[in-house]
Write a protein that holds these residues in place. Structure first.
Motif, PDB file in Angstrom:
ATOM      1  N   VAL A   1     -21.637 -29.468 -35.406  1.00 14.60           N
ATOM      2  CA  VAL A   1     -22.848 -28.839 -34.883  1.00 14.60           C
ATOM      3  C   VAL A   1     -22.513 -27.478 -34.298  1.00 14.60           C
ATOM      4  O   VAL A   1     -23.150 -26.470 -34.579  1.00 14.60           O
ATOM      5  N   ASN A   2     -21.478 -27.432 -33.456  1.00 14.16           N
ATOM      6  CA  ASN A   2     -21.115 -26.180 -32.805  1.00 14.16           C
ATOM      7  C   ASN A   2     -20.665 -25.139 -33.819  1.00 14.16           C
ATOM      8  O   ASN A   2     -20.929 -23.947 -33.658  1.00 14.16           O
ATOM      9  N   GLU A   3     -19.966 -25.570 -34.868  1.00 13.78           N
ATOM     10  CA  GLU A   3     -19.517 -24.635 -35.894  1.00 13.78           C
ATOM     11  C   GLU A   3     -20.687 -23.997 -36.618  1.00 13.78           C
ATOM     12  O   GLU A   3     -20.669 -22.801 -36.917  1.00 13.78           O
ATOM     13  N   LYS A   4     -21.723 -24.762 -36.887  1.00  7.33           N
ATOM     14  CA  LYS A   4     -22.894 -24.198 -37.563  1.00  7.33           C
ATOM     15  C   LYS A   4     -23.621 -23.199 -36.678  1.00  7.33           C
ATOM     16  O   LYS A   4     -24.040 -22.137 -37.132  1.00  7.33           O
ATOM     17  N   LEU A   5     -23.778 -23.544 -35.413  1.00  6.78           N
ATOM     18  CA  LEU A   5     -24.429 -22.622 -34.491  1.00  6.78           C
ATOM     19  C   LEU A   5     -23.586 -21.365 -34.309  1.00  6.78           C
ATOM     20  O   LEU A   5     -24.113 -20.249 -34.261  1.00  6.78           O
ATOM     21  N   GLU A   6     -22.271 -21.528 -34.227  1.00  7.66           N
ATOM     22  CA  GLU A   6     -21.391 -20.377 -34.067  1.00  7.66           C
ATOM     23  C   GLU A   6     -21.413 -19.496 -35.322  1.00  7.66           C
ATOM     24  O   GLU A   6     -21.396 -18.267 -35.233  1.00  7.66           O
ATOM     25  N   LEU A   7     -21.475 -20.147 -36.492  1.00  7.09           N
ATOM     26  CA  LEU A   7     -21.555 -19.398 -37.745  1.00  7.09           C
ATOM     27  C   LEU A   7     -22.831 -18.554 -37.781  1.00  7.09           C
ATOM     28  O   LEU A   7     -22.802 -17.370 -38.121  1.00  7.09           O
ATOM     29  N   ALA A   8     -23.941 -19.178 -37.409  1.00 10.19           N
ATOM     30  CA  ALA A   8     -25.211 -18.445 -37.376  1.00 10.19           C
ATOM     31  C   ALA A   8     -25.149 -17.303 -36.371  1.00 10.19           C
ATOM     32  O   ALA A   8     -25.586 -16.175 -36.646  1.00 10.19           O
ATOM     33  N   TYR A   9     -24.586 -17.580 -35.211  1.00 14.03           N
ATOM     34  CA  TYR A   9     -24.490 -16.566 -34.157  1.00 14.03           C
ATOM     35  C   TYR A   9     -23.664 -15.371 -34.630  1.00 14.03           C
ATOM     36  O   TYR A   9     -24.047 -14.210 -34.427  1.00 14.03           O
ATOM     37  N   ASN A  10     -22.539 -15.630 -35.264  1.00 15.06           N
ATOM     38  CA  ASN A  10     -21.660 -14.548 -35.723  1.00 15.06           C
ATOM     39  C   ASN A  10     -22.279 -13.741 -36.855  1.00 15.06           C
ATOM     40  O   ASN A  10     -22.097 -12.519 -36.922  1.00 15.06           O
ATOM     41  N   PHE A  11     -22.992 -14.392 -37.752  1.00 10.04           N
ATOM     42  CA  PHE A  11     -23.648 -13.645 -38.824  1.00 10.04           C
ATOM     43  C   PHE A  11     -24.721 -12.721 -38.259  1.00 10.04           C
ATOM     44  O   PHE A  11     -24.872 -11.585 -38.705  1.00 10.04           O
ATOM     45  N   VAL A  12     -25.459 -13.214 -37.274  1.00 15.85           N
ATOM     46  CA  VAL A  12     -26.524 -12.395 -36.690  1.00 15.85           C
ATOM     47  C   VAL A  12     -25.937 -11.241 -35.903  1.00 15.85           C
ATOM     48  O   VAL A  12     -26.396 -10.094 -36.018  1.00 15.85           O
ATOM     49  N   LEU A  13     -24.919 -11.503 -35.113  1.00 19.10           N
ATOM     50  CA  LEU A  13     -24.420 -10.493 -34.180  1.00 19.10           C
ATOM     51  C   LEU A  13     -23.416  -9.538 -34.813  1.00 19.10           C
ATOM     52  O   LEU A  13     -23.423  -8.338 -34.520  1.00 19.10           O
TER      53      LEU A  13
ATOM     54  N   ILE B   1     -25.478 -21.211 -48.494  1.00 18.36           N
ATOM     55  CA  ILE B   1     -24.778 -21.552 -47.254  1.00 18.36           C
ATOM     56  C   ILE B   1     -23.417 -20.862 -47.258  1.00 18.36           C
ATOM     57  O   ILE B   1     -22.609 -21.058 -48.169  1.00 18.36           O
ATOM     58  N   PRO B   2     -23.143 -20.031 -46.258  1.00 19.58           N
ATOM     59  CA  PRO B   2     -21.920 -19.216 -46.281  1.00 19.58           C
ATOM     60  C   PRO B   2     -20.695 -19.979 -45.782  1.00 19.58           C
ATOM     61  O   PRO B   2     -20.793 -20.961 -45.039  1.00 19.58           O
ATOM     62  N   THR B   3     -19.552 -19.489 -46.187  1.00 22.05           N
ATOM     63  CA  THR B   3     -18.278 -20.017 -45.715  1.00 22.05           C
ATOM     64  C   THR B   3     -17.714 -19.107 -44.631  1.00 22.05           C
ATOM     65  O   THR B   3     -18.218 -18.006 -44.397  1.00 22.05           O
ATOM     66  N   ALA B   4     -16.632 -19.575 -44.000  1.00 23.15           N
ATOM     67  CA  ALA B   4     -15.968 -18.747 -42.994  1.00 23.15           C
ATOM     68  C   ALA B   4     -15.417 -17.470 -43.623  1.00 23.15           C
ATOM     69  O   ALA B   4     -15.429 -16.398 -43.000  1.00 23.15           O
ATOM     70  N   GLN B   5     -14.936 -17.572 -44.872  1.00 20.44           N
ATOM     71  CA  GLN B   5     -14.424 -16.389 -45.560  1.00 20.44           C
ATOM     72  C   GLN B   5     -15.539 -15.390 -45.829  1.00 20.44           C
ATOM     73  O   GLN B   5     -15.341 -14.171 -45.707  1.00 20.44           O
ATOM     74  N   GLU B   6     -16.726 -15.895 -46.162  1.00 22.74           N
ATOM     75  CA  GLU B   6     -17.850 -14.994 -46.400  1.00 22.74           C
ATOM     76  C   GLU B   6     -18.245 -14.275 -45.108  1.00 22.74           C
ATOM     77  O   GLU B   6     -18.624 -13.111 -45.128  1.00 22.74           O
TER      78      GLU B   6
ATOM     79  N   LEU C   1     -16.125 -13.468 -42.717  1.00 21.76           N
ATOM     80  CA  LEU C   1     -15.095 -12.444 -42.523  1.00 21.76           C
ATOM     81  C   LEU C   1     -15.356 -11.250 -43.439  1.00 21.76           C
ATOM     82  O   LEU C   1     -15.276 -10.090 -43.001  1.00 21.76           O
ATOM     83  N   ASP C   2     -15.675 -11.528 -44.694  1.00 18.43           N
ATOM     84  CA  ASP C   2     -15.946 -10.448 -45.645  1.00 18.43           C
ATOM     85  C   ASP C   2     -17.179  -9.640 -45.216  1.00 18.43           C
ATOM     86  O   ASP C   2     -17.203  -8.406 -45.346  1.00 18.43           O
ATOM     87  N   SER C   3     -18.190 -10.323 -44.704  1.00 17.20           N
ATOM     88  CA  SER C   3     -19.412  -9.642 -44.279  1.00 17.20           C
ATOM     89  C   SER C   3     -19.159  -8.779 -43.048  1.00 17.20           C
ATOM     90  O   SER C   3     -19.712  -7.684 -42.927  1.00 17.20           O
ATOM     91  N   ARG C   4     -18.316  -9.266 -42.147  1.00 19.58           N
ATOM     92  CA  ARG C   4     -17.963  -8.455 -40.974  1.00 19.58           C
ATOM     93  C   ARG C   4     -17.217  -7.200 -41.417  1.00 19.58           C
ATOM     94  O   ARG C   4     -17.485  -6.099 -40.929  1.00 19.58           O
ATOM     95  N   ARG C   5     -16.286  -7.372 -42.355  1.00 16.11           N
ATOM     96  CA  ARG C   5     -15.524  -6.227 -42.843  1.00 16.11           C
ATOM     97  C   ARG C   5     -16.452  -5.226 -43.541  1.00 16.11           C
ATOM     98  O   ARG C   5     -16.376  -4.011 -43.283  1.00 16.11           O
ATOM     99  N   THR C   6     -17.327  -5.729 -44.406  1.00 15.26           N
ATOM    100  CA  THR C   6     -18.252  -4.846 -45.125  1.00 15.26           C
ATOM    101  C   THR C   6     -19.149  -4.084 -44.157  1.00 15.26           C
ATOM    102  O   THR C   6     -19.409  -2.889 -44.329  1.00 15.26           O
ATOM    103  N   ASN C   7     -19.616  -4.770 -43.129  1.00 15.67           N
ATOM    104  CA  ASN C   7     -20.475  -4.132 -42.138  1.00 15.67           C
ATOM    105  C   ASN C   7     -19.742  -3.009 -41.405  1.00 15.67           C
ATOM    106  O   ASN C   7     -20.259  -1.899 -41.250  1.00 15.67           O
ATOM    107  N   GLN C   8     -18.512  -3.281 -40.974  1.00 18.32           N
ATOM    108  CA  GLN C   8     -17.741  -2.274 -40.253  1.00 18.32           C
ATOM    109  C   GLN C   8     -17.393  -1.090 -41.154  1.00 18.32           C
ATOM    110  O   GLN C   8     -17.443   0.071 -40.722  1.00 18.32           O
ATOM    111  N   GLU C   9     -17.038  -1.382 -42.397  1.00 23.83           N
ATOM    112  CA  GLU C   9     -16.736  -0.293 -43.338  1.00 23.83           C
ATOM    113  C   GLU C   9     -17.968   0.573 -43.582  1.00 23.83           C
ATOM    114  O   GLU C   9     -17.875   1.805 -43.628  1.00 23.83           O
ATOM    115  N   SER C  10     -19.106  -0.059 -43.754  1.00 19.85           N
ATOM    116  CA  SER C  10     -20.341   0.685 -43.987  1.00 19.85           C
ATOM    117  C   SER C  10     -20.675   1.593 -42.802  1.00 19.85           C
ATOM    118  O   SER C  10     -21.063   2.751 -42.984  1.00 19.85           O
ATOM    119  N   LEU C  11     -20.511   1.073 -41.602  1.00 17.60           N
ATOM    120  CA  LEU C  11     -20.815   1.870 -40.415  1.00 17.60           C
ATOM    121  C   LEU C  11     -19.843   3.036 -40.258  1.00 17.60           C
ATOM    122  O   LEU C  11     -20.239   4.136 -39.854  1.00 17.60           O
TER     123      LEU C  11
END
Length: 810
Positions: free
Chosen positions: A4-16, A432-437, A439-449
């Motif tokens: 449960v906590n992992e899903k909420l944390e995953l959602a939180y990290n994708f949003v933030l 439904i995303p994975t932990a690797q996705e 990480l990749d999304s965080r990297r893509t976001n930072q690179e884009s910015l």
């Protein structure tokens, strides 16, 4: 399977921490609303919360979709919105332009065309090329609950454009990648048998055995004791109102009516309960708000019975409590989003308040209004279910199967199945995303910015627009404006764009690293140094040069157009400066976003007034004002337009050249013999007063034995040359004339080209020799290439001096 906590944390990290759009779904009672409130409290992004209905918006602490985006209430047919005129206030436009995250609650009730309406508004005021203007979406809801309301006549208009009316049929969303995160842990119910039954209804997999088991809760002519606190959930509002009215009238005793206090903007459709709340002792009521006091005596959906009524307090007894609850009026606030001038954050600004006892008659309510509530005991009347999800919503309000009674058996046909939703649910499972996705999304976001940060293409585009506008209206604008923009263009190209193009290439090499940009130490060092360079370039060179550009013009329409594009350019550079400043200790995505948005809000466009300084240091702006006042007064006397007396461009030339004789006046563009004869003496008198020139100078000139030949017009480069020949340095001339050093160097470079200024007077021998040797041995593609080769002590101006001399030699 994630916890449960992992899903909420995953959602939180994708949003933030990413810019990915997120669809957060889950069964009833899985904590979606709780997650929304956590995001509101914790997110560093600028966010707004919207919902499809007023009640849902108020419960979510947001506003309705239609009020924020000013959408029509009818069908929004693609292409038709462009024909409508909807005026947005400057404040709302600023809000939308700085928005990072848009949260849409109860997304299951949002029509596809409404979501496209949101896309249209955000594209218009943000990035036209990006879906939703580049804003990140957080869509929260359960597609197995209540659907959007679409009338048959509305669907007839929308059907040619949409495959489905659900939100996922939106044209904008179909071209927008998003991830789906499904919360599965149910907090509302704990009985495994009941949970399985609800899941069967939700997923349309209920078996005949399960349906029979459910229908065992059907009790014919069920009439519970009033003290048990049952509430009836009905499919139709009229049925619920009829039950409440009959029950209240059947009670003995006198009724009391409590009138709500309604202040400010608080529309009737957002009232959480009746403005005229009629109650009797013995009336069954439901709390419609959580108790925010330390005692937490009641919660939204709790059922009780009125035991006493006073003027300012109502006493309610609940079946599970030993003591009566003293209920006092509470406040609901209607909000409007605005910008806090101090913190520059988006805040929910109260615009209206509704004060009433947090109660409503609760023998019956509609299933629609029960969404989000929890009941201990309920009577379900869902045999006439007309919309997908109604049966599931009704049943899932109950905490247990034992607390549920059916008014009529649930027929299998009322558990409506929609293949469209079945297909969508399969798509959700694939998103439904994975932990690797993550990480990749965080990297893509930072690179884009980072690529966005190190780009001056928007500034270059705005400057090109400004130059074209000035070229097209050259006869109405001062020559110095065109010259200043040309100098700015050279500076922007050579010191900003060419540098960032090379820097972008270096970024690509750093991005090949497996680490996140925020965690790459070598990259962070480069960012810190580059950020300091560009911040200094903008603050010390680009902005001062831009702000010196005069925009005086008799044609107000042309001037406003010029000022508008120059203000946009100034704002872009100002935002860039603030963004680079945020990187003085390294790059952080959230810090950068906050700095960029704050700079956009802090920007105040400079009022573009003519600021001219005479070569002798006296205040040319005062002379300009005096001449303009005289001109306008003269025009008023003869009922003429000001430019018919003297064009503003001519006034500017007068201030710059300061003629004191008729011959000098004739050299000014805009003055002929007729005009000199008509107004020349008055103009010269004003100039003499501000220049401190004696009156007799004109007389002595007239008595001269031989008349002076007509003097050629003196241009601004000639003034620079005269000062240089008088022994002033380039820096001194720039300061005296309030011009950029680059501008003065440009003036002198022209005289080097014509052989009127010697290189020996401009450069020390050793530097001159070094630059000449370089050009003799190399053929650089640009001045930047030459400057990089020769070192920081060589300026662009010095390179131009030598190049112009070489062209003269050729």
């Amino acid at each position: 399977m994630p916890s449960v906590n992992e899903k909420l944390e995953l959602a939180y990290n994708f949003v933030l921490h990413t810019n990915r759009n997120v669809f957060l779904t889950g069964k009833a009672g899985t904590g979606k609303t709780t997650f929304l409130h956590q995001i509101k409290q914790a997110s560093a992004k600028r966010l707004m919360v919207v919902a499809p209905t007023g009640v849902a918006a108020m419960n979510a602490g947001g506003v309705t979709i239609h009020s924020l985006f000013q959408l029509p209430f009818g069908p929004i047919v693609p292409g038709a919105m462009q024909r409508e005129t909807r005026k947005f206030t400057r404040e709302k436009i600023r809000l939308l332009r700085t928005l990072d995250l848009l949260v849409i609650d109860e997304i299951s009730m949002v029509r596809a065309d409404v979501l496209d309406g949101i896309d249209d508004v955000l594209r218009r005021y943000r990035n036209r090329q990006e879906p939703f203007g580049g804003v990140q979406l957080l869509m929260i809801g359960d597609m197995q609950q209540l659907p959007p309301v679409i009338k048959d006549e509305d669907w007839a208009l929308l059907k040619p454009h949409y495959q489905t009316g659900y939100f996922f049929g939106s044209k904008a969303l179909r071209v927008t990648p998003y991830v789906s995160i499904e919360l599965t842990h149910i907090y509302r119910q704990s009985d495994a048998q009941f949970i399985n039954l609800l899941n069967g209804i939700r997923e349309k997999t209920i078996t005949r055995t399960q349906l029979d088991e459910l229908n065992q809760r059907y009790v014919p002519d069920f009439s519970p004791d009033e003290k048990e606190g049952y509430i009836t959930l009905s499919t139709h509002n009229a049925s619920a109102q009829q039950i409440n009215t009959q029950k209240l009238q059947a009670l003995k005793g006198r009724s009391r009516t409590y009138t709500a206090t309604v202040e400010g903007e608080c529309p009737v459709h957002t009232f959480p309960t009746e403005a005229e709340l009629e109650l009797k002792v013995g009336a069954q009521v439901m709390f419609i708000k959580n108790d925010i006091s330390r005692d937490k005596l009641y919660y939204n959906g709790k059922i009780g019975r009125v035991v006493d009524l006073d003027d300012d307090v109502i006493y309610v007894r609940c079946p599970s409590d030993d003591d009566d609850i003293a209920v006092y009026p509470v406040e609901w606030t209607n909000v409007r989003y605005s910008l806090d001038p101090a913190t520059k954050e988006i805040k929910a600004e109260p615009i209206g308040r509704f004060v009433q006892f947090p109660l409503k008659l609760a023998w019956a309510i509609t299933i629609h209004k029960s969404q989000g509530l929890t009941f201990e005991k309920a009577i379900i009347d869902a045999s006439a279910a007309f919309a997908h999800g109604q049966v599931y919503v009704a049943l899932s309000r109950c905490k247990s199967l034992e607390g549920l009674v059916l008014r009529t058996p649930i027929p299998s046909h009322s558990i409506k199945t929609e293949q469209t939703l079945e297909d969508f649910h399969e798509q959700v499972q694939q998103r439904i995303p994975t932990a690797q996705e993550l990480l990749d999304s965080r990297r893509t976001n930072q690179e884009s910015l980072l690529r966005e940060l190190f780009s001056f293409e928007l500034a270059a585009s705005l400057l090109y627009r400004a130059q074209k506008l000035v070229r097209d209206n050259a006869d109405n604008l001062p020559d110095e404006l065109s010259a200043g923009l040309n100098q700015l263009n050279d500076l922007l190209r050579e010191k900003a764009r060419e540098v960032t193009i090379r820097f972008q290439q270096h970024l690509s090499a750093y991005f090949a690293d497996n680490r996140l940009p925020e965690e790459n130490g070598a990259l962070q060092e480069r960012v810190i140094k580059a950020g300091a360079y560009f911040q200094a370039l903008i603050g010390d060179e680009l902005l001062p040069l831009l702000r010196q550009c005069p925009t005086d013009c008799d044609n107000q329409q042309i001037r406003e157009a010029v000022v508008e594009v120059l203000d946009e350019l100034e704002k872009e550079l100002f935002i860039k400066s603030g963004s680079f400043q945020s990187c003085q200790h390294g790059f952080n995505a959230l810090t950068y976003l906050q700095a960029r948005n704050r700079a956009e809000l802090d920007f105040q466009p400079a009022r573009r007034k003519v600021e001219v300084l005479a070569t002798d240091g006296s205040a040319g702006s005062s002379l300009y004002k005096a001449l303009m006042k005289w001109r306008n007064d003269k025009a008023g006397e003869h009922d003429l337009s000001g430019y018919m007396v003297l064009p503003q461009k001519t006034v500017y030339e007068l201030v710059k050249l300061r003629p004191t004789t008729t011959d000098e006046l004739l050299a000014v563009k805009g003055f002929g013999k007729t005009k000199v004869k008509q107004i020349g003496e008055e103009v010269l008198q004003i100039i003499r007063e501000y220049a401190g020139k004696p009156e007799r100078r004109e007389a002595s000139a007239k008595k001269s034995a031989s008349p002076k030949p007509k003097k050629e017009k003196i241009d601004t480069r000639a003034i620079t040359l005269a000062l240089f020949q008088a022994g002033r340095t380039i820096d001194e001339i720039a300061a005296e004339r309030s011009m950029a050093v680059l501008t003065i160097e440009g003036h002198l470079a022209q005289y080097v080209r014509h052989g009127e200024v010697s290189l020996d007077a401009l450069l020390p021998p050793d530097k001159l020799k070094r630059i000449r040797q370089y050009f003799a041995s190399n053929q650089p593609g640009s001045l930047s290439e030459a400057k990089n080769a020769l070192g920081k002590d060589v300026t662009y101006g010095e390179l131009r001096f030598v190049l112009n001399a070489l062209r003269t030699d050729d």
